[in-house]
Each structure stands twice: as structure tokens, then as C-alpha cells.
Design a protein around this motif. Sequence first.
Motif, PDB file in Angstrom:
ATOM      1  N   THR A   1       0.872  -1.165   0.000  1.00 37.26           N
ATOM      2  CA  THR A   1       0.000   0.000   0.000  1.00 37.26           C
ATOM      3  C   THR A   1       0.912   1.218   0.000  1.00 37.26           C
ATOM      4  O   THR A   1       1.831   1.298   0.811  1.00 37.26           O
ATOM      5  N   ALA A   2       0.670   2.156  -0.915  1.00 35.44           N
ATOM      6  CA  ALA A   2       1.590   3.293  -1.015  1.00 35.44           C
ATOM      7  C   ALA A   2       0.920   4.456  -1.727  1.00 35.44           C
ATOM      8  O   ALA A   2      -0.069   4.288  -2.448  1.00 35.44           O
ATOM      9  N   VAL A   3       1.471   5.644  -1.511  1.00 32.94           N
ATOM     10  CA  VAL A   3       1.101   6.861  -2.233  1.00 32.94           C
ATOM     11  C   VAL A   3       2.387   7.421  -2.819  1.00 32.94           C
ATOM     12  O   VAL A   3       3.330   7.724  -2.088  1.00 32.94           O
ATOM     13  N   ILE A   4       2.446   7.555  -4.141  1.00 37.43           N
ATOM     14  CA  ILE A   4       3.679   7.929  -4.825  1.00 37.43           C
ATOM     15  C   ILE A   4       3.437   9.167  -5.674  1.00 37.43           C
ATOM     16  O   ILE A   4       2.461   9.240  -6.432  1.00 37.43           O
ATOM     17  N   ALA A   5       4.317  10.151  -5.554  1.00 38.32           N
ATOM     18  CA  ALA A   5       4.291  11.348  -6.385  1.00 38.32           C
ATOM     19  C   ALA A   5       5.671  11.538  -7.006  1.00 38.32           C
ATOM     20  O   ALA A   5       6.669  11.028  -6.498  1.00 38.32           O
ATOM     21  N   CYS A   6       5.708  12.277  -8.108  1.00 36.74           N
ATOM     22  CA  CYS A   6       6.960  12.494  -8.829  1.00 36.74           C
ATOM     23  C   CYS A   6       7.236  13.991  -8.909  1.00 36.74           C
ATOM     24  O   CYS A   6       6.352  14.776  -9.268  1.00 36.74           O
ATOM     25  N   ARG A   7       8.465  14.390  -8.612  1.00 38.77           N
ATOM     26  CA  ARG A   7       8.813  15.811  -8.651  1.00 38.77           C
ATOM     27  C   ARG A   7       8.757  16.375 -10.067  1.00 38.77           C
ATOM     28  O   ARG A   7       8.472  17.563 -10.244  1.00 38.77           O
ATOM     29  N   THR A   8       9.017  15.544 -11.071  1.00 39.55           N
ATOM     30  CA  THR A   8       8.968  16.019 -12.451  1.00 39.55           C
ATOM     31  C   THR A   8       7.582  15.901 -13.067  1.00 39.55           C
ATOM     32  O   THR A   8       7.373  16.350 -14.192  1.00 39.55           O
ATOM     33  N   ASP A   9       6.644  15.300 -12.327  1.00 38.96           N
ATOM     34  CA  ASP A   9       5.259  15.150 -12.799  1.00 38.96           C
ATOM     35  C   ASP A   9       4.318  15.390 -11.621  1.00 38.96           C
ATOM     36  O   ASP A   9       3.609  14.490 -11.169  1.00 38.96           O
ATOM     37  N   PRO A  10       4.319  16.622 -11.076  1.00 37.99           N
ATOM     38  CA  PRO A  10       3.593  16.884  -9.829  1.00 37.99           C
ATOM     39  C   PRO A  10       2.086  16.772  -9.936  1.00 37.99           C
ATOM     40  O   PRO A  10       1.394  16.714  -8.923  1.00 37.99           O
ATOM     41  N   GLN A  11       1.544  16.759 -11.147  1.00 35.87           N
ATOM     42  CA  GLN A  11       0.092  16.676 -11.303  1.00 35.87           C
ATOM     43  C   GLN A  11      -0.433  15.257 -11.191  1.00 35.87           C
ATOM     44  O   GLN A  11      -1.640  15.044 -11.191  1.00 35.87           O
ATOM     45  N   THR A  12       0.470  14.273 -11.113  1.00 33.82           N
ATOM     46  CA  THR A  12       0.058  12.878 -11.047  1.00 33.82           C
ATOM     47  C   THR A  12       0.455  12.278  -9.706  1.00 33.82           C
ATOM     48  O   THR A  12       1.603  12.418  -9.270  1.00 33.82           O
ATOM     49  N   VAL A  13      -0.491  11.647  -9.043  1.00 35.00           N
ATOM     50  CA  VAL A  13      -0.253  10.951  -7.781  1.00 35.00           C
ATOM     51  C   VAL A  13      -0.792   9.534  -7.923  1.00 35.00           C
ATOM     52  O   VAL A  13      -1.947   9.339  -8.306  1.00 35.00           O
ATOM     53  N   ILE A  14       0.038   8.551  -7.645  1.00 37.93           N
ATOM     54  CA  ILE A  14      -0.366   7.150  -7.729  1.00 37.93           C
ATOM     55  C   ILE A  14      -0.730   6.662  -6.329  1.00 37.93           C
ATOM     56  O   ILE A  14       0.080   6.795  -5.394  1.00 37.93           O
ATOM     57  N   VAL A  15      -1.925   6.129  -6.178  1.00 37.54           N
ATOM     58  CA  VAL A  15      -2.385   5.577  -4.905  1.00 37.54           C
ATOM     59  C   VAL A  15      -2.530   4.070  -5.078  1.00 37.54           C
ATOM     60  O   VAL A  15      -3.323   3.607  -5.910  1.00 37.54           O
ATOM     61  N   LEU A  16      -1.759   3.323  -4.311  1.00 37.78           N
ATOM     62  CA  LEU A  16      -1.825   1.865  -4.343  1.00 37.78           C
ATOM     63  C   LEU A  16      -2.594   1.389  -3.119  1.00 37.78           C
ATOM     64  O   LEU A  16      -2.086   1.441  -2.004  1.00 37.78           O
ATOM     65  N   LYS A  17      -3.813   0.976  -3.320  1.00 35.26           N
ATOM     66  CA  LYS A  17      -4.621   0.450  -2.213  1.00 35.26           C
ATOM     67  C   LYS A  17      -4.568  -1.064  -2.312  1.00 35.26           C
ATOM     68  O   LYS A  17      -5.390  -1.699  -2.946  1.00 35.26           O
ATOM     69  N   GLY A  18      -3.548  -1.639  -1.697  1.00 31.75           N
ATOM     70  CA  GLY A  18      -3.360  -3.075  -1.749  1.00 31.75           C
ATOM     71  C   GLY A  18      -3.959  -3.769  -0.550  1.00 31.75           C
ATOM     72  O   GLY A  18      -5.079  -3.458  -0.120  1.00 31.75           O
ATOM     73  N   ASN A  19      -3.209  -4.679   0.038  1.00 32.47           N
ATOM     74  CA  ASN A  19      -3.716  -5.457   1.161  1.00 32.47           C
ATOM     75  C   ASN A  19      -3.220  -4.935   2.500  1.00 32.47           C
ATOM     76  O   ASN A  19      -3.096  -5.668   3.466  1.00 32.47           O
ATOM     77  N   ARG A  20      -2.925  -3.621   2.535  1.00 35.43           N
ATOM     78  CA  ARG A  20      -2.588  -2.949   3.782  1.00 35.43           C
ATOM     79  C   ARG A  20      -3.560  -1.790   3.985  1.00 35.43           C
ATOM     80  O   ARG A  20      -4.094  -1.240   3.016  1.00 35.43           O
ATOM     81  N   PRO A  21      -3.833  -1.375   5.232  1.00 37.49           N
ATOM     82  CA  PRO A  21      -4.791  -0.289   5.471  1.00 37.49           C
ATOM     83  C   PRO A  21      -4.326   1.023   4.843  1.00 37.49           C
ATOM     84  O   PRO A  21      -3.158   1.373   4.894  1.00 37.49           O
ATOM     85  N   LEU A  22      -5.278   1.740   4.260  1.00 38.37           N
ATOM     86  CA  LEU A  22      -5.000   3.064   3.706  1.00 38.37           C
ATOM     87  C   LEU A  22      -6.301   3.851   3.665  1.00 38.37           C
ATOM     88  O   LEU A  22      -7.289   3.399   3.094  1.00 38.37           O
TER      89      LEU A  22
END
Length: 228
Positions: A42-63
Motif C-alpha cells: 500500500t503506497a502513495v507515490i508522487a513524482c517531482r517532475t510530474d507533480p500533477q500525477t499521484v499514484i495511490v496503491l490500495k493493496g492489502n494494507r490499510p489506507l
Amino acid sequence: MRRFAEVDSEILFRLAANAARDGAMDIGRFKARLRRCRGQITAVIACRTDPQTVIVLKGNRPLELRWHPRRKAVLYASDPAYLDAVLAEDAVVRGRLFETSSGIPVLQVPEEDILAVGTTTPLADVATQAHVTARMSNPEPTPDRLSKKGTGVPWGPVYGELLAFDAPETRLPAIDRLEGFRPGGPCLYRRVLIPVRINRNVLPAWLFVGEDPISKRFAPLGEPCWPR
């Protein structure tokens, strides 16, 4: 690739960086690389060179994710209790925000939402607030219930903080002087009792609002909260 941390989550960020194309996030390539991973993710990932995109991984951990209207940000945590604690103090009223030429915020609220107007007698105002609180908690319809009529004006939610004070006989006059509220005299603000929504509850609270008509004198802020 040289390691920057001693945690497994670094692998996720390395995979995301490796899947990027021309400095932009490529979600399809990233998902293909994730299929090689095993374990709880489970993770939330952002990129400094692509600040308009945020990836949210809702896996098998609480989020848990929540939108913070005042900060205009998405908050996330593994436990919703943390988010509830952060967002608990957001109070909401119906109104519009304006700004004076000197940068002072002015709130306008619908006249039908005003439950009472402040006076020069603090203890009487406290008694009025207690009476309105009891009336609002009464589930039975009575002649003096709050008006449900609209005015046609595009009112919207305005966000702020709800503060509680003791010793109203000294604090209310001090706050009135600070805000320049003089009942019966000329003043920029007037203190009014307004329904405030907070933590899924509605209760009456005193606010300082601009005298009408303020839309012709001040510029609309265009935001649901004052950027402090």
C-alpha cells in the motif's frame, strides 16, 4: 543502483522511477513491474517532475484518504483515527468570503441563517445561545424553528475553526472591541449567531460578518476559506 534507505518501500519508488517516460509517470509500465513483487503493498507515490500525477496503491494494507477543503490537499494515513483527529476542527457555515483593499477578510451569510444578533450584554447573548441550542436539538417542529427558505444567491460552504471561551462577560466585549463591533453604531462587522456544522453536528456559534451590502464594496475572494 545505489540504495538511499534501508526499507522495502524504496523498491516501489525505484520501480516507479524506472517506469517513468520523459519525466512523466507511466502507470501502465509501473503496474507491469509491480506484478513481479510479492508481499503486502500500500503506497502513495508522487513524482517531482510530474507533480500533477499521484499514484495511490490500495493493496492489502490499510489506507485511508480524506480531502482537506481548507488546505486543498488529500491527506492519507494507515488509521482513519489520525485523519479524524486532524480534520475534527474544521467548522463549516453557509456564506461567501470577500476581501477588503487592505487584505482583510469579510464573511457574508444569508439573512435567513442568522439566529440572533449580538448585543452589549454578554450574559444575555450567552443565554440566547443556550436557548437556540436547546431549540435546535428539539426534533419536533415548532413555530420558531430555523427557516429553510433559500434566497437564490449562490451561497456555498465556508471553512474555518471553532473556538470556545470561558468568562463571556469579559471575553465577548474584548473580542467585540477587537473586531470593531459596536451594537447600534457604525461598524464594519456585526456579531451574529449562525448554525455551524462540525463533526457531523450542527450547533449555533457567534461569528463576525460584514454589514450589507458588502458585495458592492469588496472583491469576492473566490475561495471557501481565507488563505492565512
